[in-house]
Design an enzyme around this catalytic site. Sequence first.
Site, mmCIF file in Angstrom:
data_model
loop_
_atom_site.group_PDB
_atom_site.id
_atom_site.type_symbol
_atom_site.label_atom_id
_atom_site.label_comp_id
_atom_site.label_asym_id
_atom_site.label_seq_id
_atom_site.Cartn_x
_atom_site.Cartn_y
_atom_site.Cartn_z
ATOM 1 N N TRP A 1 12.090 3.099 1.430
ATOM 2 C CA TRP A 1 12.047 3.220 2.840
ATOM 3 C C TRP A 1 12.601 1.944 3.803
ATOM 4 O O TRP A 1 12.955 1.808 4.698
ATOM 5 C CB TRP A 1 11.341 4.666 3.458
ATOM 6 N N ASP B 1 7.599 3.638 10.963
ATOM 7 C CA ASP B 1 8.123 4.536 10.782
ATOM 8 C C ASP B 1 7.284 4.905 10.113
ATOM 9 O O ASP B 1 6.465 5.098 8.706
ATOM 10 C CB ASP B 1 9.229 3.978 9.205
ATOM 11 N N LYS C 1 9.052 16.613 8.121
ATOM 12 C CA LYS C 1 7.977 16.763 6.901
ATOM 13 C C LYS C 1 7.064 17.365 7.927
ATOM 14 O O LYS C 1 6.149 18.320 7.429
ATOM 15 C CB LYS C 1 7.494 14.806 7.051
#
Lengths: 359, 359
Positions: A101, A169, A193
């Site tokens: 990511w 992030d 999440k």
Amino acid sequence: MRVANFNPGPGALPVPVLEEAARDMLNWRGTGMSVMENSHRAKAVIAMVEEAEADLRSLMGLGQEWAVIFCQGGASLQFTMIALNFAGPAGRCDYINTGLWSTKAYKEAKICGANPRLAATSEPDDFTHIPEAFDFDSEAQYVHLTANNTVRGTQWKQYPKTPAPLMADMSSEFLSRPLEADRFGLIYAGAQKNMGPAGVTVTAVKRELADRARPDVPSMLSYPVLIKNESMYNTPPVWSIYISGLTFKWLKNTIGGLEAMAEINRIKAETLYRLIDQSGGFYRGTARPDSRSHMNVTFLLPDQELNDRFKKEAQAAGLEGLGGHRSVGGLRASLYNAVTQDDVNKLVEFMREFQRTRG
Amino acid sequence: MRVANFNPGPGALPVPVLEEAARDMLNWRGTGMSVMENSHRAKAVIAMVEEAEADLRSLMGLGQEWAVIFCQGGASLQFTMIALNFAGPAGRCDYINTGLWSTKAYKEAKICGANPRLAATSEPDDFTHIPEAFDFDSEAQYVHLTANNTVRGTQWKQYPKTPAPLMADMSSEFLSRPLEADRFGLIYAGAQKNMGPAGVTVTAVKRELADRARPDVPSMLSYPVLIKNESMYNTPPVWSIYISGLTFKWLKNTIGGLEAMAEINRIKAETLYRLIDQSGGFYRGTARPDSRSHMNVTFLLPDQELNDRFKKEAQAAGLEGLGGHRSVGGLRASLYNAVTQDDVNKLVEFMREFQRTRG
């Protein structure tokens, strides 16, 4: 029959949240409509979004020096928004690379015409740990990092001091532990999440930083535009905000806040890491112990055949979502907030039994 | 108690869709999880998204020469995506201005550095009708229009022949009638009118057109990237796609397709326009009759005080969402697919009685 849900995201949601959403489906807050059928300009919806924001601020201890907005497009669109708002064509920015990511965030900055630079990377060690040494560009407009690496099962324990505002992030660890927010200029997290359904992303950004954003950015990608319109520049993803809001209330009222949540998460993770470490090498953690994530526990069995068999038999036993990310394989148990200690105990029991019979 | 829901969007959803969603909230398709808690890479979710796409294609008669994707960010992000993918800096493009949303689309093209031009506008007539004369730029890379104007209550009856591919914001009329798709290069629609919850946008684009998109576009905004990844470049808004998919099935199986839906919608709209036209000027339609929308019926009462009283008393009578857009005021009844003839009859009855007692 509910399963034990170890999905990496979208993942488990608290059962009371789902029950309330089902109960209010045809008539939400006495409006005679589902929350999805209400106008986003209706008083009840505006109040709901404001409540969600207030609960989130209170959970995270974010004062009015922070703007908090609900966005669309997931973390991936934030990659672009950060580069466009704060670097722009030929702008300079630092990235810390801790896996898939982080790499994607770096690449999007490049596509936006900025000049991203790697200030640190753990790629030479196959991303098995969080970097310890940094080479920051004193001219960079920001530093970007990924707080928890869902794919590799690593997580920052201490954040670096950076010369430029730090942007993180937080998708896969958001609301899983208290956060020293003042270390950051901007944090963001996809909902799917620890928060709610995919389709909404929370961004918190210091107002003084947002005020310095570039003016030549498309409206839907401009932090100042979204902030000025209080998450309603266009129709927001009302359902995703609604479920996230119910989760914030569950975190506050049932769990008791982020300190309590962190302690529950610590015990869940330790239960699983202990089993791994005491398995005599049958289960092997892939992250270096000092970088181990409390959210995503990544591990391997002695060979591919056993990995596959484990996944299959676990699923048959009602333990869902244990496959590793398709880019690395192996196994992964994601222990997000709504995964219970009981779920983890079931997994540990299964793992003991699997080793006994197959080891 | 359910209300009659005339909201302009988000708006009414079919009751059987809501009932199914509530019923399956804790255990969707036998997965032991909500649809929101399943991984987007799980077989059941991929199958659900594929089903939604197939049902949509079948409803609209879209063959394989079309790519169909589920996006995030609403129509507003499509404004930016169209300009970035098909015009780009210094590119030329034509816009037809029929109101607020057309104007917004035009402005975003400008922000992206393109040179948008007005090929037609009904602004001099206060957007009360659809333009009849067009001045197309033979060098334009595309022509953009808004199919149905939610704010002004106007709708295209016949689309113009354009020298460049026609791109249309269909948000507030999507799936309300059959569409001659071949007239278009690209169509898009936010879900929250006729389809499902806010948070997902459908885009259908001819593959040969998408193949010519510019390569320098951020991944989340690039049609080729989203098409190649079949709506799963990142985690899609699963819940919004799921509810939209249930609505597609309702349209196919309960309503009987778009011809049948159009006929139902025509009768609903005519019921209301007839009452307006026969009210002796007490109710006054704001759109020119030949441009009247079947989706959003906009009207005024003799004065502001009566407008306000109408809205208030209607709401008290269980008729929700009748206020006009905040930019124009007045009244508006949105008659999306899930609004029933029975709802419209209640409204007409209320309007008759209101005129009798207040007129």
